[in-house]
Design a protein around this motif. Structure first.
Motif, PDB file in Angstrom:
ATOM      1  N   ARG A 146      34.891  20.234  43.485  1.00 25.79           N
ATOM      2  CA  ARG A 146      34.331  20.828  42.276  1.00 25.79           C
ATOM      3  C   ARG A 146      35.006  20.313  40.992  1.00 25.79           C
ATOM      4  O   ARG A 146      34.342  20.113  39.982  1.00 25.79           O
ATOM      5  N   VAL A 147      36.338  20.098  41.030  1.00 21.86           N
ATOM      6  CA  VAL A 147      37.032  19.803  39.761  1.00 21.86           C
ATOM      7  C   VAL A 147      37.826  18.495  39.744  1.00 21.86           C
ATOM      8  O   VAL A 147      38.173  18.015  38.667  1.00 21.86           O
ATOM      9  N   SER A 148      38.159  17.941  40.888  1.00 20.35           N
ATOM     10  CA  SER A 148      39.068  16.785  40.879  1.00 20.35           C
ATOM     11  C   SER A 148      38.398  15.558  40.285  1.00 20.35           C
ATOM     12  O   SER A 148      37.189  15.368  40.434  1.00 20.35           O
ATOM     13  N   PRO A 149      39.186  14.726  39.627  1.00 23.60           N
ATOM     14  CA  PRO A 149      38.610  13.563  38.960  1.00 23.60           C
ATOM     15  C   PRO A 149      38.195  12.485  39.958  1.00 23.60           C
ATOM     16  O   PRO A 149      38.703  12.437  41.080  1.00 23.60           O
ATOM     17  N   HIS A 150      37.292  11.642  39.519  1.00 24.09           N
ATOM     18  CA  HIS A 150      36.874  10.522  40.352  1.00 24.09           C
ATOM     19  C   HIS A 150      37.945   9.436  40.313  1.00 24.09           C
ATOM     20  O   HIS A 150      38.807   9.416  39.428  1.00 24.09           O
ATOM     21  N   ALA A 151      37.843   8.513  41.260  1.00 21.52           N
ATOM     22  CA  ALA A 151      38.892   7.490  41.426  1.00 21.52           C
ATOM     23  C   ALA A 151      39.122   6.700  40.147  1.00 21.52           C
ATOM     24  O   ALA A 151      40.266   6.393  39.793  1.00 21.52           O
ATOM     25  N   HIS A 152      38.052   6.384  39.424  1.00 21.90           N
ATOM     26  CA  HIS A 152      38.246   5.537  38.238  1.00 21.90           C
ATOM     27  C   HIS A 152      39.017   6.283  37.149  1.00 21.90           C
ATOM     28  O   HIS A 152      39.708   5.665  36.344  1.00 21.90           O
ATOM     29  N   HIS A 153      38.901   7.605  37.129  1.00 18.79           N
ATOM     30  CA  HIS A 153      39.701   8.365  36.167  1.00 18.79           C
ATOM     31  C   HIS A 153      41.168   8.349  36.564  1.00 18.79           C
ATOM     32  O   HIS A 153      42.052   8.252  35.709  1.00 18.79           O
ATOM     33  N   LEU A 154      41.425   8.446  37.859  1.00 16.07           N
ATOM     34  CA  LEU A 154      42.810   8.420  38.343  1.00 16.07           C
ATOM     35  C   LEU A 154      43.428   7.051  38.100  1.00 16.07           C
ATOM     36  O   LEU A 154      44.564   6.938  37.644  1.00 16.07           O
ATOM     37  N   GLU A 155      42.656   6.008  38.396  1.00 16.36           N
ATOM     38  CA  GLU A 155      43.203   4.654  38.262  1.00 16.36           C
ATOM     39  C   GLU A 155      43.637   4.357  36.835  1.00 16.36           C
ATOM     40  O   GLU A 155      44.628   3.668  36.601  1.00 16.36           O
ATOM     41  N   SER A 156      42.889   4.906  35.873  1.00 20.94           N
ATOM     42  CA  SER A 156      43.224   4.600  34.481  1.00 20.94           C
ATOM     43  C   SER A 156      44.573   5.175  34.080  1.00 20.94           C
ATOM     44  O   SER A 156      45.143   4.778  33.068  1.00 20.94           O
TER      45      SER A 156
END
Lengths: 450, 240
Positions: free
Chosen positions: A66-76
């Motif tokens: 529901r709330v966790s960021p997608h991989a591309h948000h984490l990678e940045s």
């Protein structure tokens, strides 16, 4: 509808994605690491049993969905924060939301936490110790884990409590703020950016910190956790990261640096005193020439390299190897902190002006010593300050550099012009001149006295 | 969220196809998504005729049959297929064929004739011997709950050049639900059959929980095993 126990398709309300899609459910277990949420491929691995723990583990993974960021948000974020810090900070956000939604997070423990805590503490793996603590904070596993830490290394506890207090403060925001998935001006989900990322930054610098034990160290450590505060001391140098992008041109100069060496034969009796003091009676001067030498330049905030001085050096020693260094405090290996201003006949067309901190004094000296040819001189342009990877002056790192200087007869210079002059001489710094080199100078004097 | 879903979903395809004048459309996909509802109402102004196909469906139930009139005589009563051909004043109307994959035998052959292209389609009334052709506004929307189009008879499928998989309810179909259930209801049919939650279930749950609370309503509608899972998902989905 038949027999399902988990319904990820019914989750809704994410503002950072559109398009409803189905999920694949894989059976996992309640053991740590045996449940997961793969947002990209929409795979939920969860225990399918009917117990209370199974239910909360399923709910935990649903909150991720529901709330966790997608991989591309984490990678940045990975150029500024450790992946482990990010992962554990997100665990805290999910567990915090889970508790606020009324789920019994006390059941979230698998019985391995106490032993795990003790082993991590005994092995003194502080980065994992602090990260895992955040991952289980607020759950039933927290108390068990701290109990294990107490058995392994109770000296960690005050620091862990200080981090806990700060983490709880960061996550005291409203539920709506914590769970928000609306993208902010930086293109990141705002709940994640306002909580997880903030804590992950703090965790990353805390992971690298020296664990405080003395009251004064603990006070400084606590202060470092406050917003905008200076990073805590690490007691370690950063890793040397070279800037390989500098354009280089070949130097035109060809003059050598002329030096005189004491010799047992010759035509000029330059050092008559050696007839009495030198067991080999090297009283004659023999001219030698050198085209090079190694110069290590501290380019931190207080130091600077002027182009004219560099060109002057190249006229004297066209084959010199000149290394500049300066570390950005807290950088995790993404920003170069070392660069070759001159490399045996080539010179950098442009070069960085520095990254504020020292941070790599020791590694830079070691690199220079490893690249000296024969007995060519090594000169260190320094203000005498030695700092750790967070730019804190450090006594033990200073002594480490002083030992390198003494053992390898590294000469100290205050600027590049002085370094150029030192290339011509084969004398070490006079003890009287060492006072001008701050802590390093004092450490050398102390060693000399011993 | 609902708006963007509405724009992107299969329903937009359906609206575009109808507005372009295509008169043969097959809607298929999981049950409880409002395919029939949409077929009856979307892109048509008059009353639609509806025919639910079963294995026992006869040809007479499509085109018409002789019915006892009560005086020892029989009168011819046209079936929904022919009524849709005629429509109002011969203009034709919408024919909705539900669960078309279940039709077989004679009924299937008759359906092929009814859904044939306007140029080829004609039928003779056995009472009046009148030749009847579909009116210019005649259209057919077939619906099926199959997940795989191969389960629809090929000859029938060939008459329907546009097949749209409907995997979620039309946004307008959830507007009567309580606000917190609208978004979940749109997504409830997306999963595999084992955890599909139909629109009808949501309506029943919504109504029941007003009287008996969410926990009991969930047990009554979704069953003991799934109730907690549905409630947990709704709670987490609504976190704000």
């Amino acid at each position: 509808m038949t027999g399902g126990v988990v319904f990820p398709e019914l989750l809704h309300g994410r503002d950072d994605e559109d398009g409803l899609r189905s999920w694949t459910i894989k059976e996992g277990s309640t053991m740590r690491g045996a449940a997961s949420c793969n947002l990209a491929e929409r795979v939920l691995e969860v225990p399918l049993g009917v117990g209370a723990l199974e239910r909360v583990v399923r709910a935990h993974e649903l909150v991720h969905a529901r709330v966790s960021p997608h991989a591309h948000h984490l990678e940045s974020a990975l150029d500024e924060v450790s992946p482990r810090a990010l992962e554990c900070a997100e665990e805290l956000r999910v567990n915090t939301l889970l508790a606020r939604l009324g789920f019994d997070v006390d059941v979230l423990r698998d019985g391995t936490e106490k032993l795990g805590g003790r082993r991590v503490a005994e092995a003194e793996v502080w980065p994992e110790g602090i990260c895992f603590f955040i991952a289980v904070l607020g759950t039933g596993a927290e108390k068990e884990y701290l109990s294990g830490i107490r058995q392994g290394c109770s000296a960690w506890l005050p620091a862990l409590r200080a981090v806990r207090k700060r983490a709880v403060a960061i996550f005291s925001q409203s539920t709506a703020t914590l769970a928000a998935t609306r993208l902010n001006d930086d293109g990141l989900p705002s709940g994640y950016a306002a909580s997880t990322l903030v804590l992950a930054r703090l965790l990353t610098q805390t992971m690298e910190a020296r664990v405080p034990t003395a009251p004064e160290e603990l006070r400084v450590f606590r202060r470092s956790l406050e917003p905008g505060a200076r990073r805590p001391a690490t007691g370690r140098f950063a890793t040397l990261v070279f800037d390989d992008s500098l354009e280089r041109t070949r130097t035109a100069g060809s003059r050598s640096v002329r030096r005189s060496r004491a010799s047992t034969t010759g035509t000029v009796l330059r050092y008559p005193g050696r007839l009495l003091t030198d067991e080999h009676r090297r009283a004659f001067a023999q001219r030698t020439s050198s085209r090079g030498g190694v110069i290590v330049i501290d380019q931190s905030g207080s130091m600077d390299v002027e182009r004219d001085a560099l060109e002057g050096l190249l006229r004297r020693a066209p084959d010199a190897l000149v290394l500049g260094y300066s570390h950005r405090p807290g950088d995790r290996g993404h920003a170069p902190n070392a660069w070759l201003l001159c490399d045996r006949g080539t010179v950098a067309a442009t070069y960085p002006s520095g990254n504020v901190g020292n941070g790599v004094d020791g590694p830079a000296l070691r690199w220079a010593l490893g690249h000296r040819r024969g007995d060519e001189p090594v000169v260190w342009v320094t203000d005498g300050q030695v700092t750790d990877s967070h730019d804190h002056p450090d006594g033990s790192l200073t002594r480490e550099c002083a030992q390198l200087v003494r053992r390898h007869r590294v000469r100290l210079a205050r600027d590049l012009n002085e370094a150029t002059a030192l290339l011509r001489s084969n004398r070490a710094n006079a003890p009287s001149s060492l006072a001008a080199f701050g802590r390093v100078g004092r450490a050398l004097l102390d060693e000399g006295e011993r | 969220m609902l708006e963007s879903e509405a724009v992107q979903s299969c329903w937009r395809d359906f609206a575009d196809v109808l507005s372009a004048g295509v008169t043969r459309v097959l809607l298929y996909g999981p049950p409880g998504t409002g395919k029939t509802f949409a077929a009856l109402l979307h892109g048509t102004t008059g009353d639609a005729e509806r025919l639910v196909c079963t294995e026992d469906l006869t040809s007479g139930e499509i085109t018409g049959t002789w019915m006892p009139s009560g005086e020892g005589t029989f009168t011819w009563r046209e079936g929904p297929g022919i009524r849709a051909w005629r429509g109002v004043e011969g203009r034709g109307a919408r024919l909705v064929l539900d669960e078309v994959d279940r039709a077989s035998g004679d009924a299937l052959a008759t359906l092929l004739a009814i859904t044939d292209s306007p140029a080829s389609a004609r039928w003779r009334n056995p009472d009046t011997l009148e030749w009847i052709r579909p009116g210019p506004e005649f259209s057919v929307v077939m619906t099926s709950n199959v997940d795989d189009l191969e389960d629809v008879p090929r000859a029938l499928r060939d008459r329907f050049p546009v097949c749209i998989r409907v995997d979620r309810p039309h946004p307008s179909a959830v507007t009567s639900l309580s606000a917190d259930l609208r978004a979940p209801a749109l997504a409830g049919s997306l999963g595999p059959e084992s955890r599909r939650v139909s629109l009808r279930s949501f309506y029943a749950f919504d109504q029941l929980r007003r009287h008996h609370g969410a926990a009991r309503a969930a047990k009554l509608v979704f069953g003991d095993q799934a109730a907690q899972g549905v409630l947990d998902a709704l709670t987490i989905g609504a976190v704000t």
